[in-house]
Design a protein around this motif. Structure first.
Motif, short mmCIF file in Angstrom:
data_model
loop_
_atom_site.label_atom_id
_atom_site.label_comp_id
_atom_site.label_asym_id
_atom_site.label_seq_id
_atom_site.Cartn_x
_atom_site.Cartn_y
_atom_site.Cartn_z
N ALA A 8 0.84 -1.21 0.00
CA ALA A 8 0.00 0.00 0.00
C ALA A 8 0.87 1.25 0.00
O ALA A 8 1.17 1.83 1.04
CB ALA A 8 -0.93 0.00 1.21
N SER A 9 1.27 1.67 -1.19
CA SER A 9 2.05 2.90 -1.32
C SER A 9 1.46 3.75 -2.44
O SER A 9 0.72 3.26 -3.31
CB SER A 9 3.52 2.59 -1.63
OG SER A 9 3.64 1.91 -2.87
N PHE A 10 1.79 5.02 -2.41
CA PHE A 10 1.33 5.93 -3.46
C PHE A 10 2.42 6.94 -3.74
O PHE A 10 3.24 7.27 -2.88
CB PHE A 10 0.03 6.64 -3.05
CG PHE A 10 0.22 7.77 -2.07
CD1 PHE A 10 0.22 9.09 -2.48
CD2 PHE A 10 0.41 7.50 -0.71
CE1 PHE A 10 0.41 10.13 -1.57
CE2 PHE A 10 0.59 8.53 0.21
CZ PHE A 10 0.59 9.85 -0.23
N GLY A 11 2.42 7.45 -4.96
CA GLY A 11 3.38 8.47 -5.34
C GLY A 11 2.73 9.82 -5.50
O GLY A 11 1.50 9.93 -5.59
N SER A 12 3.56 10.86 -5.52
CA SER A 12 3.09 12.22 -5.79
C SER A 12 4.24 12.98 -6.44
O SER A 12 5.39 12.51 -6.41
CB SER A 12 2.65 12.92 -4.50
OG SER A 12 3.75 13.45 -3.80
N PRO A 13 3.98 14.15 -7.00
CA PRO A 13 5.05 14.88 -7.69
C PRO A 13 6.13 15.46 -6.80
O PRO A 13 7.17 15.87 -7.30
CB PRO A 13 4.31 15.99 -8.44
CG PRO A 13 3.00 16.13 -7.73
CD PRO A 13 2.67 14.77 -7.23
N ALA A 14 5.92 15.50 -5.47
CA ALA A 14 6.96 16.03 -4.57
C ALA A 14 6.54 15.81 -3.13
O ALA A 14 5.35 15.83 -2.81
CB ALA A 14 7.20 17.52 -4.82
N HIS A 38 4.25 6.90 1.35
CA HIS A 38 4.43 7.88 0.27
C HIS A 38 5.76 7.70 -0.43
O HIS A 38 6.79 7.47 0.20
CB HIS A 38 4.33 9.31 0.83
CG HIS A 38 4.57 10.37 -0.21
ND1 HIS A 38 5.65 11.24 -0.17
CD2 HIS A 38 3.88 10.67 -1.33
CE1 HIS A 38 5.58 12.04 -1.20
NE2 HIS A 38 4.54 11.73 -1.94
N VAL A 39 5.74 7.84 -1.76
CA VAL A 39 6.94 7.82 -2.59
C VAL A 39 6.99 9.14 -3.35
O VAL A 39 6.10 9.44 -4.15
CB VAL A 39 6.93 6.65 -3.59
CG1 VAL A 39 8.21 6.65 -4.43
CG2 VAL A 39 6.75 5.32 -2.87
N ALA A 40 8.00 9.94 -3.07
CA ALA A 40 8.12 11.27 -3.69
C ALA A 40 8.86 11.18 -5.02
O ALA A 40 9.87 10.47 -5.14
CB ALA A 40 8.84 12.23 -2.76
N PRO A 62 1.81 1.23 -7.06
CA PRO A 62 0.38 0.89 -7.06
C PRO A 62 -0.55 2.06 -7.36
O PRO A 62 -1.50 1.92 -8.15
CB PRO A 62 0.14 0.38 -5.62
CG PRO A 62 1.49 0.03 -5.10
CD PRO A 62 2.44 0.98 -5.75
N ALA A 63 -0.29 3.22 -6.73
CA ALA A 63 -1.22 4.33 -6.83
C ALA A 63 -0.48 5.65 -6.94
O ALA A 63 0.71 5.75 -6.60
CB ALA A 63 -2.15 4.35 -5.61
N TYR A 64 -1.19 6.67 -7.39
CA TYR A 64 -0.57 7.98 -7.57
C TYR A 64 -1.60 9.06 -7.28
O TYR A 64 -2.77 8.93 -7.65
CB TYR A 64 -0.04 8.14 -9.00
CG TYR A 64 0.95 9.27 -9.16
CD1 TYR A 64 2.26 9.14 -8.72
CD2 TYR A 64 0.57 10.46 -9.76
CE1 TYR A 64 3.18 10.17 -8.88
CE2 TYR A 64 1.48 11.50 -9.92
CZ TYR A 64 2.78 11.36 -9.48
OH TYR A 64 3.68 12.37 -9.62
N SER A 65 -1.15 10.13 -6.62
CA SER A 65 -2.01 11.26 -6.29
C SER A 65 -1.45 12.52 -6.93
O SER A 65 -0.29 12.88 -6.68
CB SER A 65 -2.09 11.44 -4.77
OG SER A 65 -2.82 12.62 -4.43
N THR A 66 -2.24 13.17 -7.75
CA THR A 66 -1.84 14.45 -8.35
C THR A 66 -3.10 15.15 -8.84
O THR A 66 -4.22 14.74 -8.54
CB THR A 66 -0.82 14.24 -9.47
OG1 THR A 66 -0.27 15.51 -9.85
CG2 THR A 66 -1.43 13.57 -10.70
#
Length: 327
Positions: free
Chosen positions: A157-163, A185-187, A204-208
């Motif tokens: 259960a991880s997600f990325g974002s632009p920063a 979180h993965v930056a 797995p997932a991404y937030s932007t």
């Protein structure tokens, strides 16, 4: 320097900005040159909006309007440059709200204070969204599906974002807190590498923001699960909001125009009228729609009110997730 304790006091001073003693006579004539500061490098969404806005202000507000990119420290460099500029209407800033609504709660000290700027008008709004990629089973089609999968697979259960510290990062962290999942979180350095990993199955997932996903929807390599805001986006009308799916994540992103504090009220009004006229032009709205943005202006007071409300909202969220940008 601004501390968190000073922030609430500074909020109350926003409505009084724009009434400084700088000679209003200096701002009555159309300027030969105006600068529109942007806290990001060329090519990004803020820069694209700024260049479209500058084009519309050119020849109306000033004979020439140049976009002046001052990237670094999440727009803090650009905000500081605005603070130090002459309050004569020749230096403007196009910025997201985070330097004024989020950073006071994620940084112990800032090189500027809210009282150093005067809000002028909004230029556009756009929502955040969450997407999953091939690393998540195809059966996951809703936000509830994803939460259930994340709880059943805590190590994935991880997600990325632009920063790190960006509003998309914080939105994802708030979701994790609300859903009761350990959402790691993965930056990334911008959306491009993050979306590449999402669609490649490494993440797995991404937030932007919603607009960043739109060019990739036809590829079938990502699935949108939720959009922020109080209502669905016209750019993805079939995508349910977070609230529709049980999570009160109503915050949306926007870009607004600011001028230095002590700018005369008449000059603030002149900038506001020029920005509203630019934003109202159909081709400006069409250009922003390519990025999933909705052109929208406001009065100075409306922007002050929105800043106050969003600052209070983010104060509570940042405290709840316990995030700090200081190292």
């Amino acid at each position: 320097m601004t501390t968190r304790r000073q922030f609430a006091v500074q909020l109350t001073s926003l409505a009084a900005l724009g009434t400084g003693t700088f000679s209003a006579a200096q701002a009555q004539q159309q300027s030969d040159l105006a600068r529109l500061l942007v806290g990001f490098p060329p090519g990004g969404s803020t820069d694209n909006v700024a260049r479209r806005l500058a084009e519309k202000l050119r020849g109306t507000y000033a004979a020439n309007v140049l976009v002046d990119n001052k990237p670094g420290a999440g727009t803090q460099i650009a905000v500081s440059a605005l603070k130090d500029a002459a309050p004569d209407g020749t230096t403007l800033l196009l910025s997201p709200p985070s330097p004024f609504t989020v950073y006071p709660y994620t940084y112990r000290k800032l090189p500027y204070a809210l009282e150093d700027v005067a809000p002028v008008s909004m230029a556009c709004t756009f929502p955040f969204a969450l997407a999953v990629g091939p690393a998540v089973p195809d059966s996951v089609r809703t936000l509830q599906d994803f939460v259930a999968w994340a709880k059943a697979n805590p190590g994935k259960a991880s997600f990325g974002s632009p920063a790190s510290g960006s509003t998309p990062h914080l939105v994802g962290s708030v979701l994790g807190k609300m859903a009761g999942i350990d959402f790691t979180h993965v930056a990334y350095r911008g959306d491009a590498p993050g979306l590449q990993d999402l669609m490649g199955g490494q993440l797995p997932a991404y937030s932007t923001v919603l607009g960043s996903y739109l060019p990739h929807l036809k590829s079938g390599r990502l699935r949108l699960l939720a959009v922020s805001g109080t209502e669905r986006s016209t750019f993805a009308p079939d995508l349910p909001t977070y609230r529709e799916q049980g999570f009160a994540l109503d915050m949306t992103e926007w870009f607004g125009v600011f001028v230095p504090a002590r700018t005369p009220a008449a000059t603030v009004q002149r900038v506001a009228e020029a920005v509203r006229a630019a934003v109202a032009q159909p081709d400006f709205a069409r250009g922003l729609a390519e990025f999933g943005m909705t052109a929208r202006s406001s009065t100075s007071q409306e922007l002050v009110t929105r800043l106050r409300a969003e600052a209070e909202q983010w104060r509570a969220h940042v405290k709840n997730i316990g995030f700090t940008a200081d190292t």
